[in-house]
Design a protein around this motif. Sequence first.
Motif, PDB file in Angstrom:
ATOM      1  N   ASP A   4       0.828  -1.205   0.000  1.00  0.00           N
ATOM      2  CA  ASP A   4       0.000   0.000   0.000  1.00  0.00           C
ATOM      3  C   ASP A   4       0.864   1.257   0.000  1.00  0.00           C
ATOM      4  OD1 ASP A   4      -2.329  -1.484   0.022  1.00  0.00           O
ATOM      5  OD2 ASP A   4      -2.465  -1.504   2.217  1.00  0.00           O
ATOM      6  N   MET A   5       1.971   1.217   0.721  1.00  0.00           N
ATOM      7  CA  MET A   5       2.874   2.360   0.776  1.00  0.00           C
ATOM      8  C   MET A   5       3.475   2.645  -0.602  1.00  0.00           C
ATOM      9  SD  MET A   5       4.658   1.467   4.451  1.00  0.00           S
ATOM     10  CE  MET A   5       6.074   2.523   4.250  1.00  0.00           C
ATOM     11  N   VAL A   6       3.945   1.594  -1.259  1.00  0.00           N
ATOM     12  CA  VAL A   6       4.537   1.764  -2.587  1.00  0.00           C
ATOM     13  C   VAL A   6       3.502   2.302  -3.567  1.00  0.00           C
ATOM     14  CG1 VAL A   6       5.529   0.530  -4.568  1.00  0.00           C
ATOM     15  CG2 VAL A   6       6.356   0.051  -2.266  1.00  0.00           C
ATOM     16  N   ARG A   7       2.297   1.773  -3.493  1.00  0.00           N
ATOM     17  CA  ARG A   7       1.231   2.239  -4.388  1.00  0.00           C
ATOM     18  C   ARG A   7       0.997   3.748  -4.204  1.00  0.00           C
ATOM     19  NH1 ARG A   7      -2.251  -1.286  -3.010  1.00  0.00           N
ATOM     20  NH2 ARG A   7      -1.903  -2.793  -4.665  1.00  0.00           N
ATOM     21  N   GLU A   8       0.990   4.208  -2.969  1.00  0.00           N
ATOM     22  CA  GLU A   8       0.794   5.630  -2.688  1.00  0.00           C
ATOM     23  C   GLU A   8       2.023   6.449  -3.090  1.00  0.00           C
ATOM     24  OE1 GLU A   8      -1.775   7.384  -1.712  1.00  0.00           O
ATOM     25  OE2 GLU A   8      -3.084   5.638  -1.632  1.00  0.00           O
ATOM     26  N   LEU A   9       3.204   5.920  -2.852  1.00  0.00           N
ATOM     27  CA  LEU A   9       4.440   6.644  -3.172  1.00  0.00           C
ATOM     28  C   LEU A   9       4.587   6.885  -4.672  1.00  0.00           C
ATOM     29  CD1 LEU A   9       6.890   4.866  -0.706  1.00  0.00           C
ATOM     30  CD2 LEU A   9       6.143   7.247  -0.590  1.00  0.00           C
ATOM     31  N   LYS A  10       4.017   6.004  -5.457  1.00  0.00           N
ATOM     32  CA  LYS A  10       4.077   6.191  -6.915  1.00  0.00           C
ATOM     33  C   LYS A  10       3.329   7.449  -7.352  1.00  0.00           C
ATOM     34  CE  LYS A  10       3.837   2.929  -9.904  1.00  0.00           C
ATOM     35  NZ  LYS A  10       3.416   1.800 -10.750  1.00  0.00           N
ATOM     36  N   ASN A  11       2.415   7.926  -6.519  1.00  0.00           N
ATOM     37  CA  ASN A  11       1.615   9.096  -6.874  1.00  0.00           C
ATOM     38  C   ASN A  11       2.193  10.407  -6.348  1.00  0.00           C
ATOM     39  OD1 ASN A  11      -0.397   7.530  -8.181  1.00  0.00           O
ATOM     40  ND2 ASN A  11      -1.277   7.001  -6.202  1.00  0.00           N
ATOM     41  N   ILE A  12       3.326  10.330  -5.656  1.00  0.00           N
ATOM     42  CA  ILE A  12       3.960  11.554  -5.153  1.00  0.00           C
ATOM     43  C   ILE A  12       4.600  12.287  -6.322  1.00  0.00           C
ATOM     44  CG2 ILE A  12       5.760  12.474  -3.634  1.00  0.00           C
ATOM     45  CD1 ILE A  12       3.516  11.311  -2.034  1.00  0.00           C
ATOM     46  N   ASP A  13       4.337  13.586  -6.451  1.00  0.00           N
ATOM     47  CA  ASP A  13       4.875  14.320  -7.602  1.00  0.00           C
ATOM     48  C   ASP A  13       6.276  14.887  -7.322  1.00  0.00           C
ATOM     49  OD1 ASP A  13       4.684  16.827  -6.279  1.00  0.00           O
ATOM     50  OD2 ASP A  13       2.676  17.182  -7.062  1.00  0.00           O
ATOM     51  N   LYS A  14       6.873  15.449  -8.356  1.00  0.00           N
ATOM     52  CA  LYS A  14       8.263  15.891  -8.261  1.00  0.00           C
ATOM     53  C   LYS A  14       8.467  17.006  -7.252  1.00  0.00           C
ATOM     54  CE  LYS A  14       7.857  19.000 -12.248  1.00  0.00           C
ATOM     55  NZ  LYS A  14       8.313  19.248 -13.635  1.00  0.00           N
ATOM     56  N   ASN A  15       7.455  17.863  -7.058  1.00  0.00           N
ATOM     57  CA  ASN A  15       7.615  18.959  -6.104  1.00  0.00           C
ATOM     58  C   ASN A  15       7.674  18.448  -4.669  1.00  0.00           C
ATOM     59  OD1 ASN A  15       7.732  20.996  -8.017  1.00  0.00           O
ATOM     60  ND2 ASN A  15       5.535  21.386  -7.973  1.00  0.00           N
ATOM     61  N   ILE A  16       6.804  17.487  -4.341  1.00  0.00           N
ATOM     62  CA  ILE A  16       6.825  16.917  -2.992  1.00  0.00           C
ATOM     63  C   ILE A  16       8.132  16.174  -2.742  1.00  0.00           C
ATOM     64  CG2 ILE A  16       5.711  15.310  -1.394  1.00  0.00           C
ATOM     65  CD1 ILE A  16       4.142  17.886  -1.938  1.00  0.00           C
ATOM     66  N   TRP A  17       8.558  15.379  -3.719  1.00  0.00           N
ATOM     67  CA  TRP A  17       9.840  14.676  -3.567  1.00  0.00           C
ATOM     68  C   TRP A  17      10.980  15.682  -3.440  1.00  0.00           C
ATOM     69  CZ3 TRP A  17      10.016  10.149  -1.777  1.00  0.00           C
ATOM     70  CH2 TRP A  17       9.173   9.108  -2.207  1.00  0.00           C
ATOM     71  N   GLY A  18      10.905  16.759  -4.206  1.00  0.00           N
ATOM     72  CA  GLY A  18      11.950  17.776  -4.148  1.00  0.00           C
ATOM     73  C   GLY A  18      12.004  18.451  -2.792  1.00  0.00           C
ATOM     74  N   LEU A  19      10.848  18.812  -2.247  1.00  0.00           N
ATOM     75  CA  LEU A  19      10.801  19.447  -0.929  1.00  0.00           C
ATOM     76  C   LEU A  19      11.257  18.481   0.159  1.00  0.00           C
ATOM     77  CD1 LEU A  19       7.438  21.398  -1.328  1.00  0.00           C
ATOM     78  CD2 LEU A  19       9.742  22.387  -1.268  1.00  0.00           C
ATOM     79  N   TYR A  20      10.915  17.210  -0.006  1.00  0.00           N
ATOM     80  CA  TYR A  20      11.391  16.161   0.905  1.00  0.00           C
ATOM     81  C   TYR A  20      12.919  16.103   0.885  1.00  0.00           C
ATOM     82  CZ  TYR A  20      12.545  11.217   1.985  1.00  0.00           C
ATOM     83  OH  TYR A  20      13.108  10.069   2.457  1.00  0.00           O
ATOM     84  N   THR A  21      13.497  16.195  -0.303  1.00  0.00           N
ATOM     85  CA  THR A  21      14.953  16.170  -0.440  1.00  0.00           C
ATOM     86  C   THR A  21      15.566  17.420   0.176  1.00  0.00           C
ATOM     87  OG1 THR A  21      14.727  14.887  -2.479  1.00  0.00           O
ATOM     88  CG2 THR A  21      16.855  15.915  -2.083  1.00  0.00           C
ATOM     89  N   PHE A  22      14.947  18.551  -0.031  1.00  0.00           N
ATOM     90  CA  PHE A  22      15.456  19.802   0.530  1.00  0.00           C
ATOM     91  C   PHE A  22      15.448  19.770   2.066  1.00  0.00           C
ATOM     92  CE2 PHE A  22      15.357  22.372  -3.433  1.00  0.00           C
ATOM     93  CZ  PHE A  22      16.536  23.093  -3.215  1.00  0.00           C
ATOM     94  N   LYS A  23      14.527  19.048   2.662  1.00  0.00           N
ATOM     95  CA  LYS A  23      14.486  18.968   4.127  1.00  0.00           C
ATOM     96  C   LYS A  23      15.754  18.338   4.684  1.00  0.00           C
ATOM     97  CE  LYS A  23      10.724  18.157   6.447  1.00  0.00           C
ATOM     98  NZ  LYS A  23       9.449  17.573   6.956  1.00  0.00           N
ATOM     99  N   ARG A  24      16.481  17.596   3.845  1.00  0.00           N
ATOM    100  CA  ARG A  24      17.730  16.971   4.257  1.00  0.00           C
ATOM    101  C   ARG A  24      18.952  17.781   3.815  1.00  0.00           C
ATOM    102  NH1 ARG A  24      13.270  14.588   4.384  1.00  0.00           N
ATOM    103  NH2 ARG A  24      13.066  12.748   5.689  1.00  0.00           N
ATOM    104  N   GLU A  25      18.696  18.921   3.204  1.00  0.00           N
ATOM    105  CA  GLU A  25      19.744  19.832   2.743  1.00  0.00           C
ATOM    106  C   GLU A  25      20.230  20.685   3.922  1.00  0.00           C
ATOM    107  OE1 GLU A  25      22.293  22.278   1.354  1.00  0.00           O
ATOM    108  OE2 GLU A  25      21.478  20.906  -0.167  1.00  0.00           O
TER     109      GLU A  25
END
Length: 221
Positions: A4-25
Motif C-alpha cells: 500500500d505504501m509503494v502504491r501511494e508513493l508512486k503518486n507523489i509528484d516531483k515537487n513533494i519529492w523535491g521538498l522532501y529532499t530539501f528537508k535533508r539539505e
Amino acid sequence: MIKDMVRELKNIDKNIWGLYTFKREPLNNKISQGEKLVMIERANECGHQEAIKIINKYGKRSCREYAKLLGISISELDNGKSGDYILFAKFNSPNKITVYMDNVKKTKEIVTEQNLNLLIDEVKIDDVLIAHEMFHFIEDNNREIYTRKTEIMLWKFGPIKYKSKLVALGEIAAMAFAKELLGLSYYPNLFDILLLYPHDEKRAKALYDELYAMKGDDRNA
C-alpha cells in the motif's frame, strides 16, 4: 503494508519529492519555498536532459551497458551498514560506483514476497542505484551543469561574498535522471523507503508518513 505504501508513493509528484529532499539539505532554511520550487523544476529538467543525451548518443541499452560506455567501473560489495547508517550505493570520483548487494538482495526478497514487481515497473533495484550514481559521475565531469554551478549567497560584507552549492540539487537531478534512463512511471525516490523497509520498518513508515503529510499540505496550500 509496504504494498500500500509503494502504491501511494508512486503518486507523489516531483515537487513533494523535491521538498522532501530539501528537508535533508544543510542549507534548507536559507532558501524560500518559492526558490526551492524553481530549483526543483530546474534540477529535474537537468537530470531529465542528461538522460536524454545518453539515450540519444548510445541508443536504448541496459544500465550497466551505459556505465561501461561511459567508462564507469561498478563494484559490488556485501555490507553497506555502519552503525545506524545504511549505505545502498555510492560514487567515488573519478569513475567508480559501488553497490552494496546485501541491501539490494533484502529488498528483492520483499519485492518477491509482497508481489511488488509490477508496481515498480519490473525494474532491477541495482539498476536504479547505478543510474542514480551515474548522474553523479556526469555531474562530476561537467562544471557547467546546473547542479554544480547553482549557488546561494550565505553572506556578503562589502565586496566579499560567500556562496555555497546545494547538495539537494544533485540528488533531485539524479532521481530524475534515473527515472528517464530506466523509463519509470514514477519517481525512484520511493526506493529511499523501499530499500530501508527490510532493515527498519518503523523508520520506513515514518518517512512515508512525512511524505504523506507533505502531500496533504500541498493539497491544502
